[in-house]
Design an enzyme around this catalytic site. Structure first.
Site, PDB file in Angstrom:
ATOM      1  N   ASP A 148       0.838  -1.195   0.000  1.00 25.07           N
ATOM      2  CA  ASP A 148       0.000   0.000   0.000  1.00 25.07           C
ATOM      3  C   ASP A 148       0.875   1.248   0.000  1.00 25.07           C
ATOM      4  OD1 ASP A 148      -2.199  -1.631   0.174  1.00 25.07           O
ATOM      5  OD2 ASP A 148      -2.476  -1.363   2.334  1.00 25.07           O
ATOM      6  N   LYS A 149       0.319   2.335  -0.478  1.00 23.95           N
ATOM      7  CA  LYS A 149       1.071   3.584  -0.574  1.00 23.95           C
ATOM      8  C   LYS A 149       1.688   3.984   0.769  1.00 23.95           C
ATOM      9  CE  LYS A 149       0.558   8.450  -1.916  1.00 23.95           C
ATOM     10  NZ  LYS A 149      -0.367   9.472  -2.462  1.00 23.95           N
TER      11      LYS A 149
END
Length: 363
Positions: A148-149
């Protein structure tokens, strides 16, 4: 000799379990449902060499054979969109992230805030920096999984088509193992436990948020172990995902009442600590271990980002305590893995019986 124009794609871990028609919508939107259906009827569409239908579910690591692109009437063919050239500063930044490199693989320590792949309004991402990591290899590196970012840590990148297929299969079979560090709100009553809650996309969020769905969700399994605790306010946990669902660790920890510190998406306002603890998300891919395509293993640890290290120090935790042993149990040994294997075996038997009936009819 290969047919001219035939295209072959490897199913990525993010597409594991989706329908084939959904895969086309994601990756080849120019191929309409009618075109895909026609390819299927005429036997041109194949998965792992076998005829496929739009409704078939695909698995990470499988090979999709797609016929040549059909010409669009009254429209001139457009040239492929060139990749943006990266600057010297971006190249230096990408190369500074590398913590392991060999002829088949690269592992980077992805910082929080950097997306793995591009998307709507996302122009800065790891995929856009891969040209800087080609070095002496013949082809551009390839992503084989994602983070995930706002999750930091170890991200594996393949340096050849052969290693990409090998690693994709490792993630699909869950023989690749990952260990995450997280700070969570509160302290679980069971210090070494397993969360087994199915996960699905939450309706109305456009697939951007997941939730626990006991009826329709995909099986998801996470082991957690409490490393150290700060009274009853928070604790440091080691997390091991046995499945690879989107946002799995974040959803599971929030579902048992202990959201990850800084994860407002799943923990709301209760996911933040006062007293100088950063509001950034405290989830870090500490270690990745996977078999190497040339033999042996890749086993790499990634140092946590500064905000995570500062929080650990602020809470009085000892940094060496988090390196617990990775569980040797593989996905195929779990109930979900056995169920999938049984389903695949049953499907193979049905196809075999269907072939026998066709053979008798011709006789």
């Amino acid at each position: 000799m290969a047919e001219e124009g035939i295209r072959n794609f490897t199913v990525a871990p993010d597409d594991d379990g989706i329908r084939l028609d959904r895969w086309f919508k994601r990756h080849l939107p120019e191929a309409s449902f009618n075109i895909v259906s026609r390819w299927a009827r005429t036997g041109q569409l194949r998965v792992d060499g076998k005829r496929a239908t739009p409704g078939d579910r695909i698995e990470s690591g499988q090979q999709i054979r797609v016929p040549r692109a059909e010409p669009v009437a009254a429209s001139a063919p457009s040239a492929p969109k060139p990749r943006r050239e990266i600057s010297a500063e971006e190249a230096a930044f990408a190369q500074e992230l590398v913590i392991h490199i060999d002829p088949q693989a690269i592992v980077i320590n992805k910082p929080p805030g950097l997306a793995t792949q591009g998307g709507t309004k996302t122009t800065e991402h790891v995929d856009g920096l891969l040209d800087a990591l080609q070095y002496e290899a013949e082809s551009r590196p390839k992503l084989v999984h994602r983070l995930d970012k706002d999750t930091s840590g170890a991200l594996l990148i393949a340096r050849s088509a052969r290693s990409a297929a090998f690693f994709a299969k490792a993630f699909s079979s869950r023989s690749a193992r990952k260990l995450y560090w997280a700070l969570v709100i509160g302290v679980p009553s069971i210090e070494d436990g397993m969360v087994e809650l199915p996960i699905a996309k939450q309706p109305g969020t456009g697939g951007e948020k997941m939730f626990v769905d006991e009826k329709e969700g995909s099986p998801a399994r996470t082991r957690y172990r409490v490393v150290e605790r700060a009274g009853n306010a928070a604790c440091w946990v080691a997390l091991e995902p046995y499945t690879g669902r989107t946002h799995q660790l974040r959803v599971h920890m929030a579902a048992i009442g202990h959201p990850i510190v800084g994860d407002g998406k799943y923990g709301g306002k209760d996911a933040f600590l006062s007293g100088g603890i950063s509001r950034k998300m405290h989830l870090h891919a500490r270690r990745i271990r996977v078999d190497h395509p040339d033999g042996g293993r890749i086993d790499v640890m990634a140092d946590p980002p500064s905000h995570f290290s500062e929080s650990i120090a602020h809470l009085g935790f000892s940094p060496i305590m988090g390196d617990v042993e990775i569980d040797e149990v593989k996905f195929r040994d779990t109930p979900e893995g056995k169920k999938r294997a049984e389903g695949q075996a049953a499907k193979a038997r049905r196809k075999e019986r269907k072939g026998e009936r066709r053979g008798r009819g011709r006789a």
